[in-house]
Design an enzyme around this catalytic site. Structure first.
Site, PDB file in Angstrom:
ATOM      1  N   LYS A  46      -7.366 -12.663  -6.577  1.00  0.00           N
ATOM      2  CA  LYS A  46      -6.029 -12.196  -6.951  1.00  0.00           C
ATOM      3  C   LYS A  46      -5.025 -12.858  -6.006  1.00  0.00           C
ATOM      4  CE  LYS A  46      -3.380  -8.043  -8.023  1.00  0.00           C
ATOM      5  NZ  LYS A  46      -2.165  -8.378  -7.263  1.00  0.00           N
ATOM      6  N   CYS A  49      25.241  -8.442  26.715  1.00  0.00           N
ATOM      7  CA  CYS A  49      26.613  -8.458  27.237  1.00  0.00           C
ATOM      8  C   CYS A  49      27.225  -7.074  27.411  1.00  0.00           C
ATOM      9  CB  CYS A  49      27.511  -9.305  26.341  1.00  0.00           C
ATOM     10  SG  CYS A  49      27.826  -8.567  24.712  1.00  0.00           S
ATOM     11  N   MET A  74      -1.412  -5.588 -14.571  1.00  0.00           N
ATOM     12  CA  MET A  74      -2.847  -5.291 -14.525  1.00  0.00           C
ATOM     13  C   MET A  74      -3.056  -3.892 -13.984  1.00  0.00           C
ATOM     14  SD  MET A  74      -5.223  -8.416 -13.165  1.00  0.00           S
ATOM     15  CE  MET A  74      -4.066  -9.010 -11.952  1.00  0.00           C
ATOM     16  N   ASN A  93       0.818  -1.213   0.000  1.00  0.00           N
ATOM     17  CA  ASN A  93       0.000   0.000   0.000  1.00  0.00           C
ATOM     18  C   ASN A  93       0.854   1.266   0.000  1.00  0.00           C
ATOM     19  OD1 ASN A  93       0.392  -1.150   2.719  1.00  0.00           O
ATOM     20  ND2 ASN A  93      -0.588   0.707   3.445  1.00  0.00           N
TER      21      ASN A  93
END
Length: 674
Positions: free
Chosen positions: A123, A415, A92, A43
């Site tokens: 899809k 550590c 597409m 997106n």
């Protein structure tokens, strides 16, 4: 999003913004299509892409042939042979709301002058695949590539169970569809990646792409890829007149088609379909990211034709990402077996895509900075590939005014040693080999089933052994006594004897288990076996040059560099000495391949390229290996013979430039008969 509507930009402003957007989109396209390692969600990419489209529509003179809006896929950059698509594999068009979809339908009906029936399909979230058959036999599988030229992945496609190798009728045809990785296979693969010290895949789509584009077909075979076929090329030769008929026709030939497609004659039916799968998508065993409308009448499809990039007769409706709002209460940094320090957001539990989510990976410090994620922020979550929880964005308007930036650690949380970046890595890494968190992960990995197979030595027991200062590295395991183990909680005589027996038995393992168990970066179980068989024992591997290791078939320079770097460390050399003194086997004792000394390829490094009339590539590889050849995937100055079939591509040119002897199929057949 653009700072203002595209039409309000001056030409100079638009040009500057277009150049900025193209640069960003091209980088993301490279990561997505070529590297199979995206750094942003779909997106986010789509938002930037639509901004570029809007500016180009407002200022058509800014449109150039190399703009991302004018191209399909990405430039091919791989070791695979190139495949020219006689009929381009186009992308597409897409829309992101039902209103936009309805507008597209209205334009379609206006253009053709009558109502239109659509075949509505899911899809699938995978990568496009072309399959070509001659007389019913699969002869070629290829990727989309840039739409005109793809990659020949035939050898890998042959490993996919759902792809028929022989059709039910002896037809010559091309079909296209989607190669994808089922959700369960993706979860299994990422678990294995983490166990073997690899980088987990971001989502199933990229896992599928990376798996299909492996140079070693055995890797592809192990990753459980699947397919749905949905396009029949030149359907008129089979008297197929609709898209729905084409799917039934392909299914009858033996292809796997998606059972969810249906014909819809109006937008109400399409709306019902969308709502059904918006609700049901989480329950599907594979990922989907939308639905596709295709004009059902194939003659009308042909009449409508294509633009330079997309067919006019189909459109993708992309689901909006399912999101949930929550609050981040903490960011926890954890140390993995290889020293990578990873941030995780701890949040209010929230329901998302069918599960309760209370933690989400933040991947690395750069992501925290880029998204400006802070403790106390209200954020939106989504699931990458419908599986992995990720922070989509921060709701800055809800942030308290005095919220400071999230602290990025400079020292290891386990550590205290200073963290570093290696090479071009984004990740922060602790390079202290004695780091307690790394040691715990290393001990657990060393004892795991695919490594030294020390049954009963799991994470909880390892943690107790560390807490009581009984072990500080894997060599200490071989000095544990019954008295030591008696100090552990709930450890009685039977448990003590079983664990001591399992530790003792592990001394006799073939050395590939030890190599894998050491947790060397990039070295998984398969690479460990190949190296053990090739070098025979750990001493020869430890003293081998980077080039000698890289030249081992299916190993390469990345693993070569990692191994040389690992064994150079004084702490590692001391560890190996301790393992040797503990009588841990350092030799390869597994099965070996018979060497044929009198064949024309015995002991030689051979590369195969192109297509062959008499052989499939896997069969030829197996035959040559049986004759004593080392079959590798790329041409170098170490290559002894290039066996070239038709459409040999770049490997042939490289072999010619290096004066590597080249053998065609006729010469190969003659040698095999001798």
């Amino acid at each position: 999003m653009l700072a203002k509507p595209a039409a309000q930009f001056t030409l100079e402003e638009a040009q500057a913004e277009v150049e900025k957007l193209r640069k960003q989109l091209n980088q993301w396209r490279l990561e997505y299509y070529t590297k199979d390692a995206p750094t942003v969600t779909d997106n986010v990419y789509d938002d930037h892409y639509r901004d570029l489209q809007a500016l180009e529509e407002a200022y058509p003179k800014l449109v150039t042939p190399d703009s991302p809006t004018q191209e399909v896929g990405d430039v091919i950059n791989s070791d695979f042979a190139k495949v020219q698509h006689p009929i381009p594999m186009l992308s597409m068009g897409d829309v992101f709301s039902f209103e936009e979809l309805s507008e597209w339908d209205a334009r379609m009906q206006s253009n053709v002058g009558h109502p239109v029936d659509y075949n509505v399909e899911l899809k699938i979230d995978g990568l496009a695949l072309s399959l070509i058959y001659e007389n019913g036999k699969l002869v070629q599988g290829s990727t989309r590539g840039d739409g005109n030229v793809g990659e020949d992945v035939t050898r890998n496609v042959l490993t996919i169970a759902s792809v028929p190798k022989q059709l039910k009728q002896p037809l010559s045809l091309e079909v296209r569809g989607e190669c994808y990785m089922p959700k369960a296979a993706f979860a299994k693969l990422n678990a294995r990646q983490e166990t073997e010290g690899g980088t987990p895949f971001a989502n199933p789509r990229n896992a599928a792409a990376g798996s299909l584009r492996q140079l070693d077909a055995k890797v592809t075979a192990a990753r459980e890829l699947d397919t749905f076929i949905y396009t029949l090329i030149e359907p008129e030769q089979f008297n197929v007149t609709t898209q729905h008929e084409a799917i039934a026709f392909m299914q009858a030939l033996g292809f796997t088609t998606n059972p969810s497609s249906e014909v819809a004659g109006d937008m109400q039916a399409i709306d019902t379909y969308i709502k059904k799968y918006t609700t049901d998508r989480d329950a599907l065993p594979y990922g989907i990211d939308g639905i596709v409308l295709k004009v059902n009448d194939l003659a009308l499809q042909a009449q409508l034709g294509n633009t330079v990039k997309v067919p006019r007769w189909e459109i993708a409706y992309k689901f909006p990402p399912e999101e949930a709002e929550t609050v981040i209460h903490d960011i926890v940094w954890t140390v993995g077996r290889t020293g990578v320090v990873t941030p995780t957001a701890v949040m209010d539990p929230v329901q998302l895509a069918g599960t309760t989510v209370a933690r989400a990976t933040l991947h690395n410090a750069d992501m925290i900075r880029d998204k400006d994620i802070r403790i106390g922020d209200t954020v939106m979550l989504h699931k990458a590939g419908d599986i992995i929880p990720e922070v989509s964005r921060v709701l800055v308007a809800k942030r308290p005014a005095d919220t400071p930036p999230a602290p990025i650690p400079e020292v290891c949380p386990s550590c205290g040693q200073k963290l570093v970046h290696l090479d071009d890595e984004v990740a922060l890494r602790c390079i202290n080999p004695m780091c307690p968190a790394q040691v715990q992960e290393q001990l657990t990995h060393f004892a795991s089933r695919n490594a030294m197979n020390i049954d009963g030595l799991g994470p909880k027991i390892v943690a107790q052994l560390q807490a009581k200062h009984l072990v500080k590295d894997v060599a200490d395991l071989y000095h544990l006594t019954a008295a030591d183990l008696a100090k552990l909680d709930k450890f009685k005589e039977k448990s003590i004897n079983n664990l001591l027996s399992a530790i003792n038995n592990s001394r006799q393992n073939s050395v590939e288990r030890l190599i894998f168990g050491l947790g060397i970066r990039h070295v998984g179980g398969k690479a460990a076996r190949i190296l053990a068989e090739h070098f025979g024992d750990l001493d020869h591997l430890m003293t081998a040059s980077q080039e000698a290791i890289a030249d081992v078939p299916n190993i390469g320079p990345t693993i070569g560099e990692a191994i040389v770097t690992y064994f150079k460390a004084a702490t590692v050399q001391k560890l190996i000495t301790q393992l040797r003194e503990a009588d841990v086997n350092l030799r390869y004792t597994g099965p070996t391949k018979p060497v044929v000394k009198d064949s024309f390829v015995a002991g030689k490094t051979v590369v195969i390229t192109g297509k062959f009339a008499e052989f499939s590539r896997p069969a030829l590889t197996k035959q040559l290996e049986g004759l004593g050849a080392k079959v590798t995937g790329s041409v170098s100055k170490k290559t002894d013979i290039l066996i070239a079939g038709d459409a040999a591509g770049s490997k042939l040119a490289k072999a010619q430039s290096l004066n590597v002897p080249i053998m065609n199929e006729t010469e190969l057949l003659a040698n095999l008969k001798d």
